[in-house]
Write a protein that holds these residues in place. Sequence first.
Motif, PDB file in Angstrom:
ATOM      1  N   THR A  30       0.841  -1.196   0.000  1.00 25.37           N
ATOM      2  CA  THR A  30       0.000   0.000   0.000  1.00 25.37           C
ATOM      3  C   THR A  30       0.875   1.244   0.000  1.00 25.37           C
ATOM      4  N   TYR A  31       0.579   2.155  -0.904  1.00 24.59           N
ATOM      5  CA  TYR A  31       1.176   3.489  -0.861  1.00 24.59           C
ATOM      6  C   TYR A  31       0.285   4.369   0.010  1.00 24.59           C
ATOM      7  N   VAL A  32       0.888   5.038   0.976  1.00 23.39           N
ATOM      8  CA  VAL A  32       0.143   5.951   1.842  1.00 23.39           C
ATOM      9  C   VAL A  32       0.531   7.372   1.449  1.00 23.39           C
ATOM     10  N   LEU A  33      -0.476   8.165   1.085  1.00 22.36           N
ATOM     11  CA  LEU A  33      -0.233   9.523   0.607  1.00 22.36           C
ATOM     12  C   LEU A  33      -0.796  10.551   1.557  1.00 22.36           C
ATOM     13  N   ASP A  34      -0.027  11.602   1.750  1.00 27.38           N
ATOM     14  CA  ASP A  34      -0.356  12.712   2.635  1.00 27.38           C
ATOM     15  C   ASP A  34      -1.112  13.761   1.821  1.00 27.38           C
ATOM     16  N   LEU A  35      -2.431  13.815   2.018  1.00 26.22           N
ATOM     17  CA  LEU A  35      -3.271  14.729   1.252  1.00 26.22           C
ATOM     18  C   LEU A  35      -2.868  16.180   1.466  1.00 26.22           C
ATOM     19  N   ASP A  36      -2.561  16.540   2.702  1.00 26.19           N
ATOM     20  CA  ASP A  36      -2.196  17.933   3.000  1.00 26.19           C
ATOM     21  C   ASP A  36      -0.917  18.335   2.273  1.00 26.19           C
ATOM     22  N   ALA A  37       0.074  17.435   2.271  1.00 25.91           N
ATOM     23  CA  ALA A  37       1.338  17.749   1.612  1.00 25.91           C
ATOM     24  C   ALA A  37       1.164  17.862   0.110  1.00 25.91           C
ATOM     25  N   VAL A  38       0.364  16.969  -0.484  1.00 26.90           N
ATOM     26  CA  VAL A  38       0.120  17.049  -1.926  1.00 26.90           C
ATOM     27  C   VAL A  38      -0.525  18.378  -2.279  1.00 26.90           C
ATOM     28  N   GLU A  39      -1.514  18.800  -1.487  1.00 29.93           N
ATOM     29  CA  GLU A  39      -2.178  20.076  -1.787  1.00 29.93           C
ATOM     30  C   GLU A  39      -1.221  21.251  -1.597  1.00 29.93           C
ATOM     31  N   ALA A  40      -0.396  21.194  -0.561  1.00 27.82           N
ATOM     32  CA  ALA A  40       0.577  22.273  -0.354  1.00 27.82           C
ATOM     33  C   ALA A  40       1.580  22.327  -1.505  1.00 27.82           C
ATOM     34  N   ASN A  41       1.981  21.175  -2.000  1.00 28.81           N
ATOM     35  CA  ASN A  41       2.893  21.143  -3.142  1.00 28.81           C
ATOM     36  C   ASN A  41       2.245  21.751  -4.381  1.00 28.81           C
ATOM     37  N   ALA A  42       0.969  21.413  -4.596  1.00 26.83           N
ATOM     38  CA  ALA A  42       0.250  21.992  -5.734  1.00 26.83           C
ATOM     39  C   ALA A  42       0.149  23.507  -5.598  1.00 26.83           C
ATOM     40  N   ALA A  43      -0.096  23.982  -4.384  1.00 28.93           N
ATOM     41  CA  ALA A  43      -0.188  25.428  -4.161  1.00 28.93           C
ATOM     42  C   ALA A  43       1.142  26.115  -4.445  1.00 28.93           C
ATOM     43  N   ALA A  44       2.247  25.476  -4.041  1.00 29.04           N
ATOM     44  CA  ALA A  44       3.575  26.050  -4.299  1.00 29.04           C
ATOM     45  C   ALA A  44       3.852  26.121  -5.796  1.00 29.04           C
TER      46      ALA A  44
END
Length: 407
Positions: A30-44
């Motif tokens: 299973t890959y576990v993904l951090d939703l908050d970090a992905v969104e912050a990366n997209a915002a950057a």
Amino acid sequence: MFLDAVLGRNPALVEAASALHGAGVIPPDTYVLDLDAVEANAAALAAGAQRYGLGLWCVAKQFGRSPELVRAVARHLPAFAAIDPAEARALRAAGVRAGNLGHLVQIPRRALPELLAWRPEAVTVFDLDNARAVSEAARALGFVQDVLVRLEAAAGTGFAGQEGGVPPQALEGCAERLERLPGIRIAGVTAFPCMVCDPVSGRPGPTSNLARAVAARAALAARGHTGLKLSAPGATSVAALPLLAEHGATHGEPGHALTGTTPLHAVDRRQPERPAYVYVTEVAHTLADGRPAVYGGGFYPRAVIRGALLARTGARLAVEEAPPGNIDYYRLLAAPAAGAGRVRAGDTVVLAFRTQIFVTRSRVAVVAGLSGGSARLVGQYDALGRAYGKGPGRHDDRGPSRARVTS
């Protein structure tokens, strides 16, 4: 490749992933993904693109097309570039606008009426035959479709399985024929890869394909075409944006930057994008010589995997290389050093490496709330973005969808 980076910059993700597996909420592979970090990366990325006057088409194949993640990215990057029609449908279902379609995989003819009806910003065409098919489908729908001409990659820069495109020396003749097709308009050029990361420093830099694209756009402009786009995908990250702007690109296509997993992020922890996923598996059995075998399924052949973390003991074990031609039923770890503690079947093992989740047979678990210290599991999906759980089109073996995560 990314284990040190994620432990240094996002240790809460490692703790949450270990807790989920330890509680039996997620299975191995299973890959576990951090939703908050992905969104912050997209915002950057979105902020950087605005600063340099660039457009970005987000790419979701690397993180498995999970709709939770797609929607988080789309709040900042609202248009996508899809690898194939299946991905295009998944992204559209998640509410994202169609940006560039057909760049890596040409749209099959029978799928053109459906996908063109979404009015994508651009469709990439590799040759005259595909351009003609797009023209006919667009005419039948009653509009003219913007197309990008895909250029053939320079020798030594492309990848097997991705061949195709117009050779630069044939561009003039191809353009003359495209101009006669009533259902399309030449809107720009693209090539791949236009940027790659240095194998030592990780820094992104232009390839000869970017120079080809710049020259091709100039040639099309000389023929009277205006407002031409230049999409320059490959290693698109915040660090790459000024280079894209400097070379005249109008668009990039970020994928790995959304999860903080370009080669640059493995070596430079100052980058704005943070590592946003880990891979969780468990010890299946131990060989007679002491080497643990862990369950596979998500070991992408080009991953560059070096180390694994045993969550119970905190031990770090080297990951043995495996031939890419073999099925990854298991992956072997080095035997633990004397005194490091016994490895047990069922032990949680956490890894972090570069992947393309959509080509694995893995599960994707999405965790939210890590940035606020209150993590919760918001969904589990297969590698193509289909949810586990009851209901039409869903798998039926998912655990609790909004379980609290405690370590």
